[in-house]
Design a protein around this motif. Sequence first.
Motif, PDB file in Angstrom:
ATOM      1  N   ASN A  19       4.536  -1.847  -2.769  1.00 19.03           N
ATOM      2  CA  ASN A  19       5.682  -1.459  -3.603  1.00 19.03           C
ATOM      3  C   ASN A  19       6.900  -1.153  -2.736  1.00 19.03           C
ATOM      4  N   THR A  20       6.671  -0.468  -1.621  1.00 21.89           N
ATOM      5  CA  THR A  20       7.757  -0.174  -0.684  1.00 21.89           C
ATOM      6  C   THR A  20       8.339  -1.460  -0.134  1.00 21.89           C
ATOM      7  N   LEU A  21       7.464  -2.372   0.273  1.00 22.95           N
ATOM      8  CA  LEU A  21       7.912  -3.643   0.842  1.00 22.95           C
ATOM      9  C   LEU A  21       8.729  -4.431  -0.175  1.00 22.95           C
ATOM     10  N   GLU A  22       8.253  -4.491  -1.402  1.00 23.50           N
ATOM     11  CA  GLU A  22       8.986  -5.245  -2.419  1.00 23.50           C
ATOM     12  C   GLU A  22      10.380  -4.665  -2.637  1.00 23.50           C
ATOM     13  N   SER A  23      10.476  -3.359  -2.678  1.00 22.90           N
ATOM     14  CA  SER A  23      11.780  -2.715  -2.839  1.00 22.90           C
ATOM     15  C   SER A  23      12.687  -3.030  -1.649  1.00 22.90           C
ATOM     16  N   GLN A  24      12.135  -2.956  -0.435  1.00 25.24           N
ATOM     17  CA  GLN A  24      12.915  -3.275   0.760  1.00 25.24           C
ATOM     18  C   GLN A  24      13.421  -4.715   0.721  1.00 25.24           C
ATOM     19  N   GLN A  50      12.760  -2.049   9.471  1.00 26.00           N
ATOM     20  CA  GLN A  50      11.907  -1.273   8.560  1.00 26.00           C
ATOM     21  C   GLN A  50      10.979  -2.180   7.754  1.00 26.00           C
ATOM     22  N   ILE A  51      11.484  -3.339   7.354  1.00 29.56           N
ATOM     23  CA  ILE A  51      10.650  -4.309   6.637  1.00 29.56           C
ATOM     24  C   ILE A  51       9.466  -4.708   7.498  1.00 29.56           C
ATOM     25  N   TRP A  52       9.725  -5.037   8.752  1.00 29.75           N
ATOM     26  CA  TRP A  52       8.634  -5.468   9.632  1.00 29.75           C
ATOM     27  C   TRP A  52       7.687  -4.334   9.980  1.00 29.75           C
ATOM     28  N   GLN A  53       8.179  -3.113  10.012  1.00 32.59           N
ATOM     29  CA  GLN A  53       7.287  -1.970  10.223  1.00 32.59           C
ATOM     30  C   GLN A  53       6.334  -1.807   9.039  1.00 32.59           C
ATOM     31  N   THR A  54       6.845  -2.015   7.838  1.00 33.92           N
ATOM     32  CA  THR A  54       5.989  -1.947   6.644  1.00 33.92           C
ATOM     33  C   THR A  54       4.954  -3.069   6.669  1.00 33.92           C
ATOM     34  N   ILE A  55       5.380  -4.269   7.044  1.00 34.98           N
ATOM     35  CA  ILE A  55       4.440  -5.398   7.147  1.00 34.98           C
ATOM     36  C   ILE A  55       3.361  -5.096   8.189  1.00 34.98           C
ATOM     37  N   LEU A  58       0.779  -2.821   6.768  1.00 35.84           N
ATOM     38  CA  LEU A  58      -0.135  -3.564   5.902  1.00 35.84           C
ATOM     39  C   LEU A  58      -1.108  -4.392   6.733  1.00 35.84           C
ATOM     40  N   GLN A  59      -0.642  -4.947   7.828  1.00 38.44           N
ATOM     41  CA  GLN A  59      -1.515  -5.715   8.712  1.00 38.44           C
ATOM     42  C   GLN A  59      -2.629  -4.824   9.270  1.00 38.44           C
ATOM     43  N   ASN A  60      -2.308  -3.579   9.571  1.00 38.78           N
ATOM     44  CA  ASN A  60      -3.311  -2.646  10.084  1.00 38.78           C
ATOM     45  C   ASN A  60      -4.377  -2.317   9.048  1.00 38.78           C
ATOM     46  N   LEU A  61      -4.045  -2.475   7.761  1.00 42.74           N
ATOM     47  CA  LEU A  61      -5.022  -2.221   6.707  1.00 42.74           C
ATOM     48  C   LEU A  61      -6.005  -3.373   6.540  1.00 42.74           C
ATOM     49  N   GLY A  62      -5.580  -4.576   6.910  1.00 41.34           N
ATOM     50  CA  GLY A  62      -6.498  -5.705   6.799  1.00 41.34           C
ATOM     51  C   GLY A  62      -5.780  -7.032   6.696  1.00 41.34           C
ATOM     52  N   GLU A  63      -6.547  -8.099   6.876  1.00 42.75           N
ATOM     53  CA  GLU A  63      -5.993  -9.449   6.851  1.00 42.75           C
ATOM     54  C   GLU A  63      -5.471  -9.822   5.463  1.00 42.75           C
ATOM     55  N   ASN A  64      -6.189  -9.450   4.418  1.00 43.46           N
ATOM     56  CA  ASN A  64      -5.763  -9.768   3.055  1.00 43.46           C
ATOM     57  C   ASN A  64      -4.433  -9.088   2.732  1.00 43.46           C
ATOM     58  N   GLU A  65      -4.301  -7.826   3.140  1.00 42.98           N
ATOM     59  CA  GLU A  65      -3.067  -7.086   2.899  1.00 42.98           C
ATOM     60  C   GLU A  65      -1.899  -7.717   3.660  1.00 42.98           C
ATOM     61  N   PHE A  66      -2.172  -8.164   4.876  1.00 41.60           N
ATOM     62  CA  PHE A  66      -1.141  -8.839   5.676  1.00 41.60           C
ATOM     63  C   PHE A  66      -0.711 -10.138   4.997  1.00 41.60           C
ATOM     64  N   ASP A  67      -1.677 -10.903   4.502  1.00 42.81           N
ATOM     65  CA  ASP A  67      -1.362 -12.153   3.800  1.00 42.81           C
ATOM     66  C   ASP A  67      -0.500 -11.887   2.569  1.00 42.81           C
ATOM     67  N   GLN A  68      -0.812 -10.836   1.834  1.00 38.30           N
ATOM     68  CA  GLN A  68      -0.018 -10.466   0.665  1.00 38.30           C
ATOM     69  C   GLN A  68       1.419 -10.128   1.076  1.00 38.30           C
ATOM     70  N   ALA A  69       1.548  -9.409   2.183  1.00 34.11           N
ATOM     71  CA  ALA A  69       2.877  -9.012   2.669  1.00 34.11           C
ATOM     72  C   ALA A  69       3.695 -10.233   3.066  1.00 34.11           C
ATOM     73  N   ASP A  71       3.281 -13.346   2.041  1.00 32.58           N
ATOM     74  CA  ASP A  71       3.606 -14.101   0.823  1.00 32.58           C
ATOM     75  C   ASP A  71       4.801 -13.480   0.108  1.00 32.58           C
ATOM     76  N   MET A  72       4.825 -12.156   0.036  1.00 24.83           N
ATOM     77  CA  MET A  72       5.940 -11.476  -0.611  1.00 24.83           C
ATOM     78  C   MET A  72       7.227 -11.684   0.195  1.00 24.83           C
ATOM     79  N   TYR A  73       7.131 -11.625   1.509  1.00 25.91           N
ATOM     80  CA  TYR A  73       8.287 -11.855   2.376  1.00 25.91           C
ATOM     81  C   TYR A  73       8.866 -13.252   2.126  1.00 25.91           C
TER      82      TYR A  73
END
Length: 90
Positions: A19-24, A50-55, A58-69, A71-73
Amino acid sequence: MSEKRISTIKKCETTRLLNTLESQLKHHDWFYEYSDDSRYYNSGLREFTQIWQTIEQLQNLGENEFDQAIDMYKKYKPVVKTPHEQVVTK
């Protein structure tokens, strides 16, 4: 902590970060690099960082979360075509 509790915390953190990333991404000035005014340039660079810090979070949480980030980017980053650009197909 139980595995279920950890999973729930991870899902909440993932949702918060997405949600933070989408707003950014929605509010980012994608063309800040073209500004002659250093205030706009520095503000845009700060937002981009800040956008890349959020990404990265998400990457630290997992590969799927990174892929989602990523895709949103790609969804929000504008594609600018130059008049002389040629499309190359496979």
